[in-house]
Scaffold this active site. Structure first.
Site, PDB file in Angstrom:
ATOM      1  N   ASP A  47      68.214  62.333 -81.762  1.00 45.31           N
ATOM      2  CA  ASP A  47      66.606  62.248 -81.714  1.00 45.31           C
ATOM      3  C   ASP A  47      66.456  63.750 -81.832  1.00 45.31           C
ATOM      4  OD1 ASP A  47      67.063  63.455 -79.152  1.00 45.31           O
ATOM      5  OD2 ASP A  47      65.781  62.072 -78.144  1.00 45.31           O
ATOM      6  N   GLY A  53      69.691  58.300 -72.342  1.00 49.89           N
ATOM      7  CA  GLY A  53      68.907  57.215 -73.136  1.00 49.89           C
ATOM      8  C   GLY A  53      69.589  56.462 -74.410  1.00 49.89           C
ATOM      9  N   HIS A  85      94.965  47.983 -70.621  1.00 45.24           N
ATOM     10  CA  HIS A  85      93.663  48.336 -70.692  1.00 45.24           C
ATOM     11  C   HIS A  85      92.896  47.338 -71.828  1.00 45.24           C
ATOM     12  CE1 HIS A  85      94.344  51.692 -68.348  1.00 45.24           C
ATOM     13  NE2 HIS A  85      95.387  52.138 -69.235  1.00 45.24           N
ATOM     14  N   CYS A 108      71.022  63.136 -77.746  1.00 44.56           N
ATOM     15  CA  CYS A 108      69.685  63.079 -77.447  1.00 44.56           C
ATOM     16  C   CYS A 108      69.584  64.289 -76.281  1.00 44.56           C
ATOM     17  CB  CYS A 108      68.863  62.092 -76.806  1.00 44.56           C
ATOM     18  SG  CYS A 108      69.876  61.175 -75.234  1.00 44.56           S
ATOM     19  N   HIS A 147      91.378  54.557 -72.469  1.00 44.96           N
ATOM     20  CA  HIS A 147      91.330  53.355 -71.320  1.00 44.96           C
ATOM     21  C   HIS A 147      90.322  52.326 -71.745  1.00 44.96           C
ATOM     22  CE1 HIS A 147      93.820  55.213 -67.934  1.00 44.96           C
ATOM     23  NE2 HIS A 147      94.460  55.471 -69.095  1.00 44.96           N
TER      24      HIS A 147
HETATM   25  C1  RB5 Z   1      63.312  63.276 -75.391  1.00 46.52           C
HETATM   26  O1  RB5 Z   1      62.528  64.168 -74.672  1.00 46.52           O
HETATM   27  C2  RB5 Z   1      64.369  62.831 -74.100  1.00 46.52           C
HETATM   28  O2  RB5 Z   1      63.834  62.059 -73.280  1.00 46.52           O
HETATM   29  C3  RB5 Z   1      65.507  62.161 -75.069  1.00 46.52           C
HETATM   30  O3  RB5 Z   1      65.946  63.048 -75.854  1.00 46.52           O
HETATM   31  C4  RB5 Z   1      66.634  61.724 -74.016  1.00 46.52           C
HETATM   32  O4  RB5 Z   1      67.144  62.707 -73.245  1.00 46.52           O
HETATM   33  C5  RB5 Z   1      66.491  60.390 -73.422  1.00 46.52           C
HETATM   34  O5  RB5 Z   1      67.425  59.834 -72.614  1.00 46.52           O
END
Ligand code: RB5
Length: 146
Positions: free
Chosen positions: A10, A72, A135, A67, A100
Site C-alpha cells: 500500500d 493488515g 510438517h 504495508c 515448518h
Molecule cells: C496505513 O496507514 C496503514 O494502516 C497500513 O499500511 C497498515 O499498517 C495496516 O495494517
C-alpha cells in the site's frame, strides 16, 4: 529454487517495495509487481487480493506484501484459500515459517523494519525450502481450515 516472486504494497509500503524490487532484480529475480505505484493513499486489502490471486492462479509460488505494520496485509492475505501468510520482522521467523509452515506470503511493516533488515528477511524467506515430513501433516490441517 525458482528465482521469482510477486510483490505488492500500500502507500505506506511503497518506498520499501521499490527498494526491494531494485535489490532483488539485481540478484536475478523475476518480479511480478502488483502495485501500488505511488504514495497516494490506497486500501491494503485490494493489493493483498491482487497478490494472492497471482499466487493461487499459479503465476508465482511466493509473494511479499508490505504495508505500514505488515499486519493488515497478513490479515487480508490469510482470508484467501491456499494462502499461508506470515508477518515477520526478524530473520529467524522468516526462515522457520518457510521450513515448518510452508508460508507462501511474507508480510512486512515498512514502519517496523528498515530496508537492510527487510532485505535479509526477504532473502531468507525466498531461499529457504519447506522441510515437509511431519510438517506436511500440520500444513494440511491448516489448509483444511480454508
Ligand atoms: C496505513 O496507514 C496503514 O494502516 C497500513 O499500511 C497498515 O499498517 C495496516 O495494517
Amino acid at each position: 529454487m525458482e528465482k521469482k516472486f510477486v510483490l505488492a504494497c500500500d502507500h505506506a509500503g511503497y518506498p520499501l517495495k521499490e527498494e526491494l524490487k531494485k535489490i532483488f532484480a539485481e540478484k536475478g529475480y523475476d518480479i511480478i509487481d502488483c502495485g501500488t505505484d505511488s504514495l497516494a493513499s490506497v486500501d491494503y486489502p485490494a493489493y493483498a487480493t491482487k497478490l494472492c490471486d497471482t499466487i493461487t492462479s499459479g503465476k508465482a509460488k511466493l509473494g511479499i506484501l508490505i504495508c505500514g505494520t505488515g499486519i493488515g496485509m497478513s490479515m487480508a492475505a490469510n482470508k484467501h484459500a491456499g494462502i499461508r501468510a506470515a508477518c515477520c520482522s526478524d530473520t529467524f521467523s522468516a526462515r522457520m515459517t518457510r521450513m515448518h509452515n510452508d508460508a507462501n506470503v511474507l508480510c512486512m511493516g515498512a514502519r517496523v523494519v528498515g530496508a537492510g533488515l527487510a532485505t535479509d528477511i526477504a532473502e531468507l524467506f525466498l531461499e529457504t525450502e519447506f522441510e515437509g515430513g511431519r510438517h506436511q501433516r500440520r500444513v494440511d490441517l491448516v489448509n483444511a481450515l480454508d
